[in-house]
Design an enzyme around this catalytic site. Structure first.
Site, PDB file in Angstrom:
ATOM      1  N   GLN A 161     -30.613  90.740 -20.250  1.00  0.00           N
ATOM      2  CA  GLN A 161     -30.431  90.528 -21.685  1.00  0.00           C
ATOM      3  C   GLN A 161     -30.750  91.798 -22.467  1.00  0.00           C
ATOM      4  O   GLN A 161     -30.010  92.175 -23.383  1.00  0.00           O
ATOM      5  CB  GLN A 161     -31.327  89.381 -22.171  1.00  0.00           C
ATOM      6  CG  GLN A 161     -31.196  89.094 -23.649  1.00  0.00           C
ATOM      7  CD  GLN A 161     -29.831  88.519 -24.018  1.00  0.00           C
ATOM      8  OE1 GLN A 161     -29.436  87.505 -23.466  1.00  0.00           O
ATOM      9  NE2 GLN A 161     -29.121  89.144 -24.953  1.00  0.00           N
ATOM     10  N   ARG A 206     -23.257  90.250 -22.672  1.00  0.00           N
ATOM     11  CA  ARG A 206     -23.867  89.791 -21.418  1.00  0.00           C
ATOM     12  C   ARG A 206     -22.830  89.804 -20.292  1.00  0.00           C
ATOM     13  O   ARG A 206     -23.142  90.119 -19.138  1.00  0.00           O
ATOM     14  CB  ARG A 206     -24.432  88.356 -21.582  1.00  0.00           C
ATOM     15  CG  ARG A 206     -25.665  88.241 -22.465  1.00  0.00           C
ATOM     16  CD  ARG A 206     -26.860  88.955 -21.877  1.00  0.00           C
ATOM     17  NE  ARG A 206     -27.127  88.566 -20.511  1.00  0.00           N
ATOM     18  CZ  ARG A 206     -27.857  87.504 -20.143  1.00  0.00           C
ATOM     19  NH1 ARG A 206     -28.409  86.740 -21.054  1.00  0.00           N
ATOM     20  NH2 ARG A 206     -28.055  87.242 -18.862  1.00  0.00           N
ATOM     21  N   ARG A 251     -32.904  82.766 -11.679  1.00  0.00           N
ATOM     22  CA  ARG A 251     -33.651  82.491 -12.920  1.00  0.00           C
ATOM     23  C   ARG A 251     -34.723  81.484 -12.558  1.00  0.00           C
ATOM     24  O   ARG A 251     -34.422  80.384 -12.058  1.00  0.00           O
ATOM     25  CB  ARG A 251     -32.747  81.922 -14.000  1.00  0.00           C
ATOM     26  CG  ARG A 251     -33.532  81.312 -15.150  1.00  0.00           C
ATOM     27  CD  ARG A 251     -32.676  80.935 -16.320  1.00  0.00           C
ATOM     28  NE  ARG A 251     -32.178  82.119 -17.006  1.00  0.00           N
ATOM     29  CZ  ARG A 251     -31.683  82.108 -18.258  1.00  0.00           C
ATOM     30  NH1 ARG A 251     -31.628  80.990 -18.946  1.00  0.00           N
ATOM     31  NH2 ARG A 251     -31.251  83.218 -18.820  1.00  0.00           N
ATOM     32  N   ASP A 300     -37.116  86.192 -30.931  1.00  0.00           N
ATOM     33  CA  ASP A 300     -36.764  85.165 -29.954  1.00  0.00           C
ATOM     34  C   ASP A 300     -37.514  83.894 -30.350  1.00  0.00           C
ATOM     35  O   ASP A 300     -38.380  83.913 -31.233  1.00  0.00           O
ATOM     36  CB  ASP A 300     -37.165  85.653 -28.544  1.00  0.00           C
ATOM     37  CG  ASP A 300     -36.618  84.787 -27.417  1.00  0.00           C
ATOM     38  OD1 ASP A 300     -35.797  83.883 -27.681  1.00  0.00           O
ATOM     39  OD2 ASP A 300     -37.020  84.999 -26.251  1.00  0.00           O
ATOM     40  N   HIS A 330     -36.713  89.640 -18.799  1.00  0.00           N
ATOM     41  CA  HIS A 330     -35.302  89.244 -18.928  1.00  0.00           C
ATOM     42  C   HIS A 330     -34.466  90.536 -19.029  1.00  0.00           C
ATOM     43  O   HIS A 330     -33.901  90.855 -20.081  1.00  0.00           O
ATOM     44  CB  HIS A 330     -35.127  88.357 -20.161  1.00  0.00           C
ATOM     45  CG  HIS A 330     -33.840  87.586 -20.198  1.00  0.00           C
ATOM     46  ND1 HIS A 330     -32.912  87.612 -19.167  1.00  0.00           N
ATOM     47  CD2 HIS A 330     -33.302  86.771 -21.161  1.00  0.00           C
ATOM     48  CE1 HIS A 330     -31.885  86.843 -19.492  1.00  0.00           C
ATOM     49  NE2 HIS A 330     -32.095  86.327 -20.681  1.00  0.00           N
ATOM     50  N   CYS A 365     -31.371  86.949 -28.498  1.00  0.00           N
ATOM     51  CA  CYS A 365     -30.757  86.673 -27.191  1.00  0.00           C
ATOM     52  C   CYS A 365     -30.081  85.309 -27.156  1.00  0.00           C
ATOM     53  O   CYS A 365     -29.184  85.085 -26.351  1.00  0.00           O
ATOM     54  CB  CYS A 365     -31.800  86.792 -26.085  1.00  0.00           C
ATOM     55  SG  CYS A 365     -33.164  85.616 -26.191  1.00  0.00           S
TER      56      CYS A 365
HETATM   57  N1  NVA Z   1     -37.696  83.680 -24.145  1.00  0.00           N
HETATM   58  C1  NVA Z   1     -36.645  82.720 -23.899  1.00  0.00           C
HETATM   59  C2  NVA Z   1     -35.373  83.417 -23.586  1.00  0.00           C
HETATM   60  C3  NVA Z   1     -34.202  82.510 -23.338  1.00  0.00           C
HETATM   61  C4  NVA Z   1     -32.946  83.254 -23.002  1.00  0.00           C
HETATM   62  C5  NVA Z   1     -37.049  81.814 -22.758  1.00  0.00           C
HETATM   63  O1  NVA Z   1     -37.611  82.328 -21.771  1.00  0.00           O
HETATM   64  O2  NVA Z   1     -36.844  80.617 -22.846  1.00  0.00           O
HETATM   65  N1   CP Z   2     -29.833  84.647 -23.564  1.00  0.00           N
HETATM   66  C1   CP Z   2     -29.781  83.916 -22.446  1.00  0.00           C
HETATM   67  O1   CP Z   2     -30.253  84.326 -21.381  1.00  0.00           O
HETATM   68  O2   CP Z   2     -29.175  82.717 -22.601  1.00  0.00           O
HETATM   69  P1   CP Z   2     -29.128  81.521 -21.560  1.00  0.00           P
HETATM   70  O3   CP Z   2     -30.509  80.946 -21.471  1.00  0.00           O
HETATM   71  O4   CP Z   2     -28.142  80.565 -22.142  1.00  0.00           O
HETATM   72  O5   CP Z   2     -28.687  82.061 -20.219  1.00  0.00           O
END
Ligand code: NVA
Ligand code: CP
Length: 302
Positions: free
Chosen positions: A133, A289, A103, A221, A130, A261
Site C-alpha cells: 500500500q 495498487r 495477509r 487511516d 502494509h 488506503c
Molecule cells: N490499518 C488498516 C489498513 C487496512 C487496509 C487495517 O490494518 O485494518
Molecule cells: N487498502 C487495502 O489494503 O485495502 P483492502 O483491505 O481492501 O485490501
C-alpha cells in the site's frame, strides 16, 4: 530457502535503488509496458486470514492480466484454519506455486513463511506493516509531484498502525520528510520510529495541523484496524481531534493531496468534504495498487 529468492515483506529491507526500480516499473506497467503474457504458466497462492477488497482483487486481476493465475486460500477453506503449521504450509505451497502473498495478523507469521518457503513471499498486510500500500501511495505522490521521492513532505495523522510504520520504513530508505501526529499511547512502533529518525527527517508533532504544515501528502487511516474492532469505542474517544478536516488540509502545501488506503470512515478519521473533495486522490491511489502489485510480481517471478 534459496539464496537467490527475494521477498517483499518490509520496505526497510530493500535498498533505495530497488524501491525506485519498483516505482519506475510501476510507471511502465501503468502506461501499458507489460505487454503479452509475461507470467504465463505462473501461479500465485494468496493466503488471506483477514478481509480484503483492494489487495485481493488487484492481485488476482493483476496475475490474470499478466497471463498468470492466482489461487485464493483462507482459513475456512484450507488446513491453515485447522492449525496446519506455517512451515508445512510454506514447504507444500512452494512445490505448487511460484510465489505466495499473505495477509495475516502477526508479522512473525509472514517472516516464518518466507523463511520456510522456497518461493518469494509478498506481505499483503500484517498488524505491523502494509508495504504494498505504501509503495502505491508513494507512486501516487510521484505522479503528482514528480519522481524525486526524497523531496516529498508527508504528514501522517492518527493511528501509529501498519500504515504509519510502513511510511516510516519508506522514509528511512528513500529519505523524504515525514511528520506524524497521533494521540498519546497510539504512536508507531518504537523500533521502526527510532530507525527512521536516525536516517531521515522524521518528527512526532503535537497536532494534526502541525503535521500537515506545507505537506505534499496528508494521509491517515482508520482509528481501529482489523483485529481491533472491540477497541472502536475507546479509540473514538482517544482519537477525537485527530480528524483530517478542511482546516487541517488548509495547512498543507497549496498543491498538497489527501491519500487514504481505504476502507475509510467518513466523519471519523477524515471529513467527507476532504476525502470526497478536489484534493483527494483516493481512487487513483486504489487503482495504483493494481499497477504496483503487477510491478512486484513481474520483478519477483517474471
Ligand atoms: N490499518 C488498516 C489498513 C487496512 C487496509 C487495517 O490494518 O485494518
Ligand atoms: N487498502 C487495502 O489494503 O485495502 P483492502 O483491505 O481492501 O485490501
Amino acid at each position: 530457502m534459496s539464496d537467490a529468492k527475494r521477498d517483499f515483506i518490509d520496505l526497510a529491507e530493500h535498498d533505495p535503488a530497488y524501491l525506485k526500480h519498483l516505482l519506475d516499473l510501476t510507471g511502465r506497467v501503468k502506461s501499458g509496458g507489460a505487454r503479452g503474457r509475461p507470467l504465463a504458466g505462473r501461479c500465485l497462492a494468496m493466503i488471506f486470514r483477514k478481509s480484503s477488497t483492494r489487495t485481493r482483487v488487484s492481485t488476482e486481476a493483476g496475475m490474470a492480466q499478466l497471463g498468470g493465475h492466482a489461487i485464493m486460500i483462507s482459513d475456512g477453506d484450507s488446513q491453515i484454519g485447522r492449525g496446519e503449521s506455517v512451515g508445512d504450509t510454506a514447504r507444500v505451497l512452494s512445490r505448487y506455486v511460484d510465489a505466495i502473498l499473505i495477509r495475516t495478523f502477526g508479522h512473525d507469521e509472514v517472516v516464518e513463511l518466507a523463511r520456510e518457503a522456497s518461493v518469494p513471499v509478498i506481505n499483503g498486510l500484517t498488524d505491523l506493516l502494509h508495504p504494498c500500500q505504501v509503495l502505491a501511495d508513494l507512486f501516487t505522490a510521484t505522479e503528482e509531484f514528480g519522481g524525486d521521492v526524497s523531496a516529498l513532505r508527508v504528514a501522517w495523522i492518527g493511528d501509529g498502525n501498519n500504515m504509519a510504520n510502513s511510511w516510516l520504513n519508506a522514509a528511512s530508505r528513500l529519505g523524504f520528510s515525514l511528520r506524524l501526529s497521533s494521540p498519546d499511547g497510539y504512536g508507531p512502533d518504537a523500533e521502526i520510529l527510532a530507525r527512521a529518525q536516525s536516517s531521515t527527517e522524521v518528527a512526532i508533532v503535537e497536532t494534526p495541523a502541525e503535521a500537515a504544515e506545507d505537506a505534499h501528502v496528508v494521509t491517515t487511516d482508520v482509528w481501529a484496524s482489523m483485529g481491533q474492532e472491540d477497541e472502536q469505542s475507546a479509540r473514538e474517544i482517544a482519537f477525537a481531534g485527530y480528524q483530517v478536516d478542511a482546516e487541517v488540509m488548509a495547512r498543507a502545501h497549496p498543491a498538497g493531496i489527501f491519500l487514504h488506503c481505504l476502507p475509510a470512515h467518513r466523519g471519523e478519521e477524515v471529513a467527507a468534504e476532504v476525502i470526497d473533495g478536489p484534493r483527494s486522490r483516493i481512487f487513483r491511489e486504489a487503482e495504483n495498487r493494481l499497477h504496483v502489485i503487477k510491478a512486484i510480481l513481474l520483478d519477483l517471478i517474471g
